[in-house]
Design a protein around this motif. Structure first.
Motif, PDB file in Angstrom:
ATOM      1  N   PRO A 256       0.803  -1.227   0.000  1.00 16.81           N
ATOM      2  CA  PRO A 256       0.000   0.000   0.000  1.00 16.81           C
ATOM      3  C   PRO A 256       0.834   1.275   0.000  1.00 16.81           C
ATOM      4  O   PRO A 256       0.500   2.246  -0.696  1.00 16.81           O
ATOM      5  CB  PRO A 256      -0.834  -0.132   1.279  1.00 16.81           C
ATOM      6  CG  PRO A 256      -0.942  -1.591   1.518  1.00 16.81           C
ATOM      7  CD  PRO A 256       0.387  -2.146   1.075  1.00 16.81           C
ATOM      8  N   ALA A 257       1.921   1.297   0.767  1.00 18.01           N
ATOM      9  CA  ALA A 257       2.788   2.479   0.770  1.00 18.01           C
ATOM     10  C   ALA A 257       3.433   2.674  -0.590  1.00 18.01           C
ATOM     11  O   ALA A 257       3.575   3.815  -1.077  1.00 18.01           O
ATOM     12  CB  ALA A 257       3.857   2.335   1.852  1.00 18.01           C
ATOM     13  N   ALA A 258       3.833   1.579  -1.236  1.00 13.51           N
ATOM     14  CA  ALA A 258       4.414   1.675  -2.579  1.00 13.51           C
ATOM     15  C   ALA A 258       3.390   2.209  -3.572  1.00 13.51           C
ATOM     16  O   ALA A 258       3.718   3.019  -4.448  1.00 13.51           O
ATOM     17  CB  ALA A 258       4.922   0.306  -3.023  1.00 13.51           C
ATOM     18  N   LEU A 259       2.157   1.767  -3.440  1.00 15.58           N
ATOM     19  CA  LEU A 259       1.094   2.242  -4.322  1.00 15.58           C
ATOM     20  C   LEU A 259       0.825   3.726  -4.091  1.00 15.58           C
ATOM     21  O   LEU A 259       0.568   4.483  -5.040  1.00 15.58           O
ATOM     22  CB  LEU A 259      -0.175   1.426  -4.062  1.00 15.58           C
ATOM     23  CG  LEU A 259      -1.249   1.393  -5.136  1.00 15.58           C
ATOM     24  CD1 LEU A 259      -0.693   0.959  -6.482  1.00 15.58           C
ATOM     25  CD2 LEU A 259      -2.391   0.462  -4.715  1.00 15.58           C
ATOM     26  N   LEU A 301       2.259  -5.684  -6.665  1.00  9.93           N
ATOM     27  CA  LEU A 301       2.183  -4.241  -6.897  1.00  9.93           C
ATOM     28  C   LEU A 301       2.005  -3.955  -8.377  1.00  9.93           C
ATOM     29  O   LEU A 301       1.167  -3.121  -8.764  1.00  9.93           O
ATOM     30  CB  LEU A 301       3.454  -3.566  -6.371  1.00  9.93           C
ATOM     31  CG  LEU A 301       3.605  -2.081  -6.690  1.00  9.93           C
ATOM     32  CD1 LEU A 301       2.511  -1.270  -6.028  1.00  9.93           C
ATOM     33  CD2 LEU A 301       4.994  -1.587  -6.261  1.00  9.93           C
ATOM     34  N   ALA A 302       2.765  -4.642  -9.228  1.00  5.46           N
ATOM     35  CA  ALA A 302       2.670  -4.411 -10.676  1.00  5.46           C
ATOM     36  C   ALA A 302       1.284  -4.766 -11.200  1.00  5.46           C
ATOM     37  O   ALA A 302       0.723  -4.048 -12.039  1.00  5.46           O
ATOM     38  CB  ALA A 302       3.745  -5.232 -11.395  1.00  5.46           C
ATOM     39  N   ALA A 303       0.722  -5.870 -10.715  1.00  5.68           N
ATOM     40  CA  ALA A 303      -0.597  -6.290 -11.187  1.00  5.68           C
ATOM     41  C   ALA A 303      -1.668  -5.290 -10.794  1.00  5.68           C
ATOM     42  O   ALA A 303      -2.509  -4.892 -11.622  1.00  5.68           O
ATOM     43  CB  ALA A 303      -0.929  -7.669 -10.619  1.00  5.68           C
ATOM     44  N   ALA A 413     -10.341  -5.550  -9.707  1.00  5.30           N
ATOM     45  CA  ALA A 413     -10.834  -6.600 -10.609  1.00  5.30           C
ATOM     46  C   ALA A 413      -9.704  -7.538 -11.040  1.00  5.30           C
ATOM     47  O   ALA A 413      -9.919  -8.755 -11.189  1.00  5.30           O
ATOM     48  CB  ALA A 413     -11.487  -5.957 -11.823  1.00  5.30           C
ATOM     49  N   ILE A 414      -8.497  -6.993 -11.231  1.00  5.20           N
ATOM     50  CA  ILE A 414      -7.352  -7.841 -11.591  1.00  5.20           C
ATOM     51  C   ILE A 414      -7.049  -8.821 -10.459  1.00  5.20           C
ATOM     52  O   ILE A 414      -6.846 -10.022 -10.692  1.00  5.20           O
ATOM     53  CB  ILE A 414      -6.129  -6.972 -11.912  1.00  5.20           C
ATOM     54  CG1 ILE A 414      -6.330  -6.250 -13.258  1.00  5.20           C
ATOM     55  CG2 ILE A 414      -4.859  -7.824 -11.956  1.00  5.20           C
ATOM     56  CD1 ILE A 414      -5.258  -5.233 -13.569  1.00  5.20           C
TER      57      ILE A 414
END
Length: 656
Positions: A256-259, A301-303, A413-414
């Motif tokens: 979450p922090a990275a996002l 994170l990438a997804a 959704a992913i």
């Protein structure tokens, strides 16, 4: 030790995960909530890099070394920042104290309810986890303590001579070893306390920061994000009971922090609290921390961020196209166009990820059932969280009406789609998408709360806005409108109370049940008498000797409890050495088998710990020795007996 007695130790663990990183985040210009929420990322990155560098340089791993590195980094950064402070961008404006207070209130509620779930599932900090992977994680910490080498490239040797070195994500183990050395806790206690603290401190802080970037400095939004951060069972609770997946727990807790930082990079944060430049400066720390916590955290994170990144590229490309800069616009659009074919070539055709993609947990339900579980939070057959499910759906609808937040719905959704593929789709090709997580539905379900929590918060905000609009409508008397205005001051506590009442304390019983799967109270693998024997082995054996045992009967815990090396410290036997295999078959024949005697002598195998294990398999040499075999029993607990190995240690003094 009871949990109440361990409160000071838990508080110490929380401080160690945050406090060392605060000078660095402050010098980078981050303030208050943002500085605190990003500090665990800095701590994790610095710790793992220090471990690798120390191993390469031959420096012993210790808390003092790590402290010196943090102090040195802060000093260097201060020497750069202070002289240039007039030329650098100003520090990010810290949120007001009422906003910080609302966040703290939400976080406090999550911690209290989370602590209740922990107390209902784990008797005390020293209770042993009894799952397939727990022995590896315990003994990896013990091996770091024994060897003073915490490198991520050395951790999986587990002190076994001849075992090949390789990469294993070591961030959780590095933090655990430091915590043992600082607090004096046992390895099992440190593992439990560290994991619980990550779940109840690091993860909630990241969720609040993500909500801050999505909603701005809203007291209600941040307070709700803190409260709901531990409301979803799939994470963090499933990671405390399934596997056990402690490295995954740490890695996903940082996502979450990275996002939130990625929102700064893409300029989609609302009243950005980080800043684009600072987000780029922190990018290497995020990459290192997530990768060495667990590589699939980076993939997670990438997804989730895929729609956000595509949106950022699309906006940047469109701006340049409208400005007449065709070539830069085309270059920025290229990643969007080429993403699918590049993924196919790298992931599917190149074979780089062949080993990872080969893992395949079979689907166990229909696609429709899996979809229902993803929507209701009842993943992997657990209880449904109906109130939260409705709030997530309402939040998704609300986000879809705001173009800037549609990526959040797409990211959710992913995650849901990946879970459905793993849990309910009979298609071999699904592994090209789910293989990064070993096609494990539990690991994939853990991604859902990353986007589910902000969607639920937005859902609550949408419901509150609708109620306020209804109360303030023209059809109501002015007195009622005045009452609604005055009531705004108590909205946060009222909403908290309603959520607690409508969800059974934020689903605390479901959380307890998820954690209990790793801490069986009925028919545990190791009973109290056997546990006590394991601890006494430190008194019955000499340092530097190895205790031979069969790994599937709970005996690897000896290494975690005593730091005495055991011959089989984990359940994964795919990388056994030829010496280990021979002793597994023949050690109890050492008096008459010269090769077994020679290997035992060379490896310092001086003791045999065994119980009534089945015969006719690889472990026959570790069963109870025959009375004529020359083994001398020196202790017993439950079904376990501890023997002195004969002949191979004639030069050693007799054990008392």
């Amino acid at each position: 030790m009871a949990w109440l007695d361990a409160v000071p130790t838990v508080l110490l663990c929380g401080l160690l995960l945050v406090l060392p990183g605060l000078p660095i985040t402050y010098l980078l210009g981050l303030r208050r909530l943002t500085a605190v929420a990003l500090a665990p990322v800095v701590v994790t990155a610095v710790v793992v890099l220090t471990a690798v560098a120390a191993s390469k340089l031959g420096i012993a791993w210790s808390p003092l070394l790590v402290l010196l590195v943090f102090a040195g980094l802060a000093l260097v950064l201060g020497c750069v920042v202070v002289p240039l402070r007039r030329r650098l961008p100003p520090a990010a404006p810290g949120d007001s104290w009422p906003v910080v207070g609302a966040s703290v209130a939400g976080l406090a509620g999550a911690v209290l309810l989370g602590a209740l779930a922990v107390r209902l599932s784990i008797r005390g900090p020293e209770e042993l986890v009894q799952t397939d992977d727990s022995s590896f994680h315990y003994n990896a910490i013990a091996n770091i303590l024994n060897t003073r080498d915490a490198s991520t490239f050395m951790i999986d040797t587990l002190g076994v001579p001849g075992r090949a070195h390789g990469f294993y994500p070591a961030a959780w183990h590095d933090l655990g070893s430091l915590f043992v050395m600082i607090s004096g806790s046992s390895v099992p206690a440190a593992a439990n306390i560290l994991s619980v603290t990550i779940a109840l401190v690091v993860w909630p802080l990241g969720c609040v920061l993500l909500m801050r970037q999505l909603a701005g400095p809203s007291k209600l939004a941040l307070g709700l994000a803190g409260l709901l951060s531990t409301a979803f069972g799939a994470f963090p609770w499933e990671m405390l009971g399934w596997g056990i997946l402690w490295p995954n727990l740490l890695g996903l807790s940082l996502v979450p922090a990275a996002l939130a930082a990625l929102l700064s990079v893409t300029k989609l944060a609302k009243e950005d609290a980080i800043g684009r430049g600072r987000a780029w400066l922190l990018a290497p720390a995020f990459l290192v921390a997530l990768t060495i916590a667990h590589p699939n955290a980076v993939i997670s994170l990438a997804a989730i961020a895929l729609p956000l990144v595509f949106l950022g590229f699309a906006r940047a490309s469109l701006r340049r196209y409208r400005a007449g800069r065709r070539l830069p616009a085309a270059l920025l659009a290229a990643p969007i166009v080429l993403a699918a074919p590049v993924y196919w070539l790298v992931v599917v055709k190149s074979g780089v990820f062949a080993v990872t993609m080969s893992a395949d947990a079979k689907p166990f339900e229909s696609p429709s059932h899996a979809i229902g579980e993803a929507l209701t939070g009842a993943t992997n057959g657990r209880g449904a969280g109906w109130v939260l499910a409705v709030l997530v759906i309402v939040g998704a609808v609300s986000c879809f009406r705001q173009r800037s937040l549609r990526w959040l719905v797409a990211g959710h959704a992913i995650s849901a789609g990946l879970y459905v593929l793993a849990a309910g789709v009979q298609w071999p090709g699904r592994r090209m998408f789910t293989g990064f997580w070993y096609t494990d539905s539990h690991r994939l379900a853990a991604m859902l709360p990353i986007t589910g929590i902000p969607l639920a918060v937005i859902g609550v905000l949408a419901v509150i806005a609708a109620v306020r609009s209804w109360l303030s409508s023209a059809s109501f008397l002015d007195q009622r409108r005045t009452l609604a205005t005055r009531a705004s001051a108590v909205v946060l506590p009222v909403v908290f109370l309603l959520l607690l009442l409508s969800t059974g304390g934020l689903n605390v019983l479901d959380h307890r049940n998820r954690v209990l799967s790793a801490y069986p109270k009925v028919d545990p693998l190791v009973n109290q008498e056997e546990y006590d024997l394991f601890k006494r082995i430190a008194e019955r054996t000499e340092p530097g000797t190895i205790v031979a045992q069969m790994p599937y009967n709970g005996s690897p815990a000896v290494m975690a409890l005593t730091r005495r090396q055991v011959l089989f410290p984990q359940l994964n036997i795919g990388r056994l050495t030829s010496d280990q295999i021979y002793l597994a078959r023949h050690l109890n024949q050492a008096a008459t088998d010269p090769r077994a005697c020679a290997i035992a002598d060379r490896l310092a195998v001086r003791y045999l710990l065994t119980n009534d294990i089945p015969r006719g398999n690889l472990w026959d040499g570790l069963a109870y020795p025959a009375p004529s075999a020359g083994f001398r029993q020196i202790d017993q607990g439950g079904t376990f007996k501890l023997y002195r190995v004969p002949l191979c240690d004639r030069a050693q003094p007799e054990n008392r």
